[in-house]
Every structure is written in C-alpha cells, then in structure tokens.
Design a protein around this motif. Structure first.
Motif, PDB file in Angstrom:
ATOM      1  N   ARG A 164      26.168 -27.161  22.636  1.00  0.00           N
ATOM      2  CA  ARG A 164      26.977 -26.474  21.633  1.00  0.00           C
ATOM      3  C   ARG A 164      28.277 -27.225  21.367  1.00  0.00           C
ATOM      4  N   GLY A 165      28.862 -27.790  22.406  1.00  0.00           N
ATOM      5  CA  GLY A 165      30.109 -28.524  22.224  1.00  0.00           C
ATOM      6  C   GLY A 165      29.938 -29.734  21.330  1.00  0.00           C
ATOM      7  N   ARG A 166      28.860 -30.476  21.535  1.00  0.00           N
ATOM      8  CA  ARG A 166      28.608 -31.662  20.706  1.00  0.00           C
ATOM      9  C   ARG A 166      28.336 -31.237  19.258  1.00  0.00           C
ATOM     10  N   THR A 167      27.561 -30.147  19.079  1.00  0.00           N
ATOM     11  CA  THR A 167      27.309 -29.652  17.731  1.00  0.00           C
ATOM     12  C   THR A 167      28.610 -29.229  17.060  1.00  0.00           C
ATOM     13  N   GLY A 168      29.471 -28.536  17.805  1.00  0.00           N
ATOM     14  CA  GLY A 168      30.753 -28.131  17.251  1.00  0.00           C
ATOM     15  C   GLY A 168      31.595 -29.318  16.816  1.00  0.00           C
ATOM     16  N   MET A 169      31.554 -30.402  17.588  1.00  0.00           N
ATOM     17  CA  MET A 169      32.313 -31.604  17.224  1.00  0.00           C
ATOM     18  C   MET A 169      31.775 -32.219  15.935  1.00  0.00           C
ATOM     19  N   VAL A 170      30.447 -32.252  15.795  1.00  0.00           N
ATOM     20  CA  VAL A 170      29.841 -32.806  14.577  1.00  0.00           C
ATOM     21  C   VAL A 170      30.186 -31.943  13.368  1.00  0.00           C
ATOM     22  N   LEU A 171      30.114 -30.624  13.514  1.00  0.00           N
ATOM     23  CA  LEU A 171      30.428 -29.735  12.398  1.00  0.00           C
ATOM     24  C   LEU A 171      31.910 -29.814  12.038  1.00  0.00           C
ATOM     25  N   ALA A 172      32.782 -29.959  13.041  1.00  0.00           N
ATOM     26  CA  ALA A 172      34.211 -30.119  12.763  1.00  0.00           C
ATOM     27  C   ALA A 172      34.465 -31.390  11.963  1.00  0.00           C
ATOM     28  N   THR A 173      33.758 -32.451  12.299  1.00  0.00           N
ATOM     29  CA  THR A 173      33.892 -33.712  11.562  1.00  0.00           C
ATOM     30  C   THR A 173      33.391 -33.563  10.130  1.00  0.00           C
ATOM     31  N   THR A 174      32.201 -32.991   9.978  1.00  0.00           N
ATOM     32  CA  THR A 174      31.589 -32.862   8.651  1.00  0.00           C
ATOM     33  C   THR A 174      32.394 -31.957   7.740  1.00  0.00           C
ATOM     34  N   PHE A 175      32.732 -30.769   8.219  1.00  0.00           N
ATOM     35  CA  PHE A 175      33.469 -29.817   7.378  1.00  0.00           C
ATOM     36  C   PHE A 175      34.919 -30.238   7.184  1.00  0.00           C
ATOM     37  N   GLY A 176      35.505 -30.864   8.195  1.00  0.00           N
ATOM     38  CA  GLY A 176      36.866 -31.375   8.037  1.00  0.00           C
ATOM     39  C   GLY A 176      36.945 -32.484   7.009  1.00  0.00           C
ATOM     40  N   CYS A 177      35.915 -33.326   6.964  1.00  0.00           N
ATOM     41  CA  CYS A 177      35.889 -34.426   5.985  1.00  0.00           C
ATOM     42  C   CYS A 177      35.609 -33.934   4.575  1.00  0.00           C
TER      43      CYS A 177
END
Length: 459
Positions: A164-177
C-alpha cells in the motif's frame, strides 16, 4: 489498435453522416451542419483513441479543407496562436530538463528528506511534483522524470512491490504531477488549449499571474492537500524497518546550471506578464531560442532530432483550429442556443449560473477529451457571459472547474501514463479519484466561488 477501437471509426462516420442529413435550421449558414459533423467525428476519434492523436489531427485538417468547411485561415489558425508556441517552447524546455539532468537533480534534491513519516513522505512527493511543474511544462514529462526516482526512494525505504505504501507513493506522484499543475498556465496541455481558445476566438490574453491567482490557492494547493489526506487514509502503511543505501545524488552539469538561469528568467517573465503584456507563448519561444543557441544554449541539433514530437504539435494546432471552425461557422452558436434555453442563466442568480456552467463542463469531460471539452464550450462563452452579465474572462476560467474535476482515471491520458510507469492499477487510482471528485464538487468548488467573489471576478 484493438478491434473494439477500430469499430468506433465507422460508428463515428455514420453519426457524422446522420448529422449532415439533418434539416438545416432556419437562419443557419450552410456550413453549420458540416462543422458539427466534423466536430463530433474529430472529438469522438480523440476520445476513443481509435487513431493516434496526430493522425486524427491530420484527418481534421484534410476534411475541413477538402469539403471547404471553413477558410484556410480559420482551419489553420492554431498555428498562429500563442498557445501553440507555448507548447513548442515547453517541449524544448522539457527536453532540455531531461538532457541536462536538471529535472532529476531537482527531484532528487527535493525528495531527500521525506522519509521520517509516511504522511510526510506523501506530502513531500506531492509538493515535489508541484515544484517540478514550474520547471517542466508537461505532465507526462514530469512523470517520466519523477516516477523512477520515487520508485528508487520506495526501494530504499523498503516498500515492496504491491504494498500500500508503494502504491500511495505512485499515486501521489501521478496526481501531484497532473491535478495541481492544472492551475499553472503552461504546465498542462489543456491549460494551454484554454489560453489558445481565448486568444483565437476572442482576442483575450490569459495572463500567467492572473491564472495562477484565480486557480492555484483553491483548485490547486488545497486540492493537493486533499489528495495527500486521501492517499494517507486509503493507502496507509507504517514506514518499513528495512532500508537500502540511498543512491548518490546526481551532479548538475554546466548545461544544467545554464538551463536553470534560462528557466528562472522565463518564470519571472511569465509571472510578471501583467506588467509587460508579452503573451506566455512568446516567452516560451524566447526561452526555447535561448536553449538552442549554438554557443550559449543547452541543446544541440541531434537532441531535437531524437526528441522531436511533431505529433503533439499537430494535435494542439488541430484542437485550436477546431475551436475556430466551431465559432466561425455558427455551429457553436447553435449549440449555445439550446444550452442557454435549458440552463436559463440569469444575472440575478450568480451561484446557480456558476454551478450550472461548471456542471456542464464536468459532464462534457466525462465523454470527451479534456482539451476537446474546452473546444466545445469555449466558442459560446461570450453568449454565456452576456446571459449572466459576467466578464468573458470569468466564464472562460470556469472551464477549469470542469477539466480539473475527474471521476475516473481514463479521462486523462497523463494519469494513465503515470499509473503504467509506477505499476499502479486503474482500480487503485479510482479509489482516490471518486472521493476527490466528490470533495471537489461539495467543498472546493463552492470555496472557489467565494474566492472569486472576494477577488472581484464574480458579483
């Protein structure tokens, strides 16, 4: 190209032919129905992805000229727009940021002290993505630069694949960008299309600073905070105990330092355009010229040959040209008449007007590409302005409410690219986009209404 997508082409062609067979409305120009048929066919092709975007763009130019739907000056007006050159300059700056290592250097430097707690980690990734938006004016470009670095940080911290942590990091990157940079004028394609439509259709120049002031505080920064909270709540994970050695930071090259100066001057010029009046596209073109200068620049001819992306430029020119065709032929006015009859905008009900026009934009973005939604709605913004009594600029800016409120990941190609790069799924992303859309509609958009009232853009 899958069979499912291929079958969309004859369906769209049949719909376009059906529109051509409709009786011509009274007092309408002969070009109205052909323009509507071309609009439905072109936006449908872009929305379905039945052909690559640049091929659909070429098809638009061909059909418009072969059937004389509009004069050449209208069909090809996108090439004259400041927005087209903003994309051109942004592409060169993006190539330069990748080639010189400036993007990787900034991302690594900003992500270096985020690993104390999980909320701080997610917050840092989102704000790194926002900072990168001021340097790399392309959502996909930012994701290509940042995602490998964030995955490296995940490996360093011990977040295993599928956690879940790795998924959260990917989603933070995608949505933040993607989401927050929708409020920074040159940072996303759809923003640029809006600026180009305003310029091409009405001669209205959307300033960098004004755009940032109207959208960044609520639709940008506050939405970024909501994204952080949602990711921490929906994909929580304690920081792992196992950690690998952190990779060595990249060294910024002399070319990277020169690019920093060029981008710094461009940012200052963009943010002060309300003082000097130079459109953002020409500033981007100046920055691109500086990057390509043989002795002072940071790119060489081979770099451009390897990274040239004519397809994106054709897509932008076609999007802007389609908007001009819709406006010049009167088909936009025909749609506007029906829309105004249903919505019944009234100067005495500003809150209703704001909510209704925003809802139309959100609904249209569900079925069309984000730039396509702008092209459909922008041509009758002047009629909405007349019906509501608002400034034309305010009506145009409401379109941002529509294309920044997405229910599902499929509505944005950059989001799909970010998910693919990071190994996240559509289902995982939907767990964020649905509550984010609900919070946006119920809280952020009303707050934005009050913000614009305070600024004086709404009565």
């Amino acid at each position: 190209m899958t069979a499912r997508r291929t079958i969309v082409i004859p369906i769209l062609a049949a719909v376009a032919l059906t529109i051509l067979a409709l009786p011509l409305p009274s007092n309408a120009a002969p070009e109205v129905l052909p323009a509507m048929a071309l609009t439905v066919f072109t936006i449908g092709m872009w929305a379905s992805g039945s052909l690559p975007e640049h091929l659909t763009a070429i098809a638009f130019f061909l059909l418009a000229m072969i059937f004389s739907i509009a004069p050449p000056g209208v069909v090809f007006s996108g090439f004259q727009s400041s927005a087209f050159w903003l994309v051109f300059g942004g592409m060169i700056l993006g190539v330069a940021a990748d080639n010189t290592g400036l993007g990787r250097y900034v991302a690594h430097a900003l992500s270096g002290k985020l690993d104390t707690t999980y909320p701080r980690l997610i917050s840092g990734i989102v704000f790194v993505s926002i900072a990168l938006a001021f340097l790399v004016p392309s959502a996909i470009g930012r994701m290509i630069i940042l995602t490998p670095i964030i995955l490296g940080v995940a490996d360093h911290l011990g977040f295993d694949a599928g956690s879940r942590g790795r998924t959260g990091m990917v989603l933070a990157t995608t949505f933040g960008c993607f989401f927050v940079p929708l409020t920074i004028l040159p940072a996303n394609l759809v923003n640029v299309v809006l600026a180009g439509a305003a310029d091409t259709l009405y001669g209205v120049s959307i300033n960098y600073g004004e755009y940032l002031l109207m959208h960044f505080p609520i639709t940008g920064l506050l939405k970024g905070v909501v994204i952080i909270i949602l990711i921490c709540l929906i994909f929580p994970q304690p920081m792992p105990d196992k950690r690998q050695p952190r990779p060595e930071p990249p060294i910024l090259s002399p070319d990277g330092r020169r690019l920093t100066i060029i981008i710094g001057f461009a940012l200052v010029a963009w943010m002060t355009d309300f003082l000097h009046g130079v459109p953002p596209g020409w500033i981007a073109l100046i920055a691109a010229f500086a990057c390509l200068l043989p002795t002072l620049g940071v790119l060489r001819a081979d770099d451009m040959r390897n990274y040239a992306n004519l397809g994106s430029l054709l897509y932008v020119a076609a999007i802007l040209g389609l908007g001009a065709v819709v406006a010049s032929t009167g088909s936009g006015g025909l749609i506007a008449d029906g829309l105004l009859a249903v919505t019944r905008f009234d100067p005495s009900t500003p809150a209703y007007n704001y909510a209704a026009f925003t809802a139309i934009g959100i609904l249209l973005c569900t079925f069309a590409t984000l730039p396509g939604s702008v092209i459909v709605l922008a041509p009758f913004a002047d009629q909405v302005a007349e019906a509501t009594g608002w400034p034309l600029l305010t009506v145009l800016m409401i379109l941002v409410n529509g294309f920044s409120t997405l229910f599902l990941p499929y509505q944005s190609a950059p989001i799909l690219v970010g998910l693919r790069l990071g190994g996240a799924t559509m289902g995982q992303a939907t767990r964020i986009t649905l509550p984010l859309a609900a919070i946006t509609i119920c809280i952020l958009l009303p707050l934005n209404y009050l913000w614009w009232q305070w600024l004086g853009y709404l009565p």
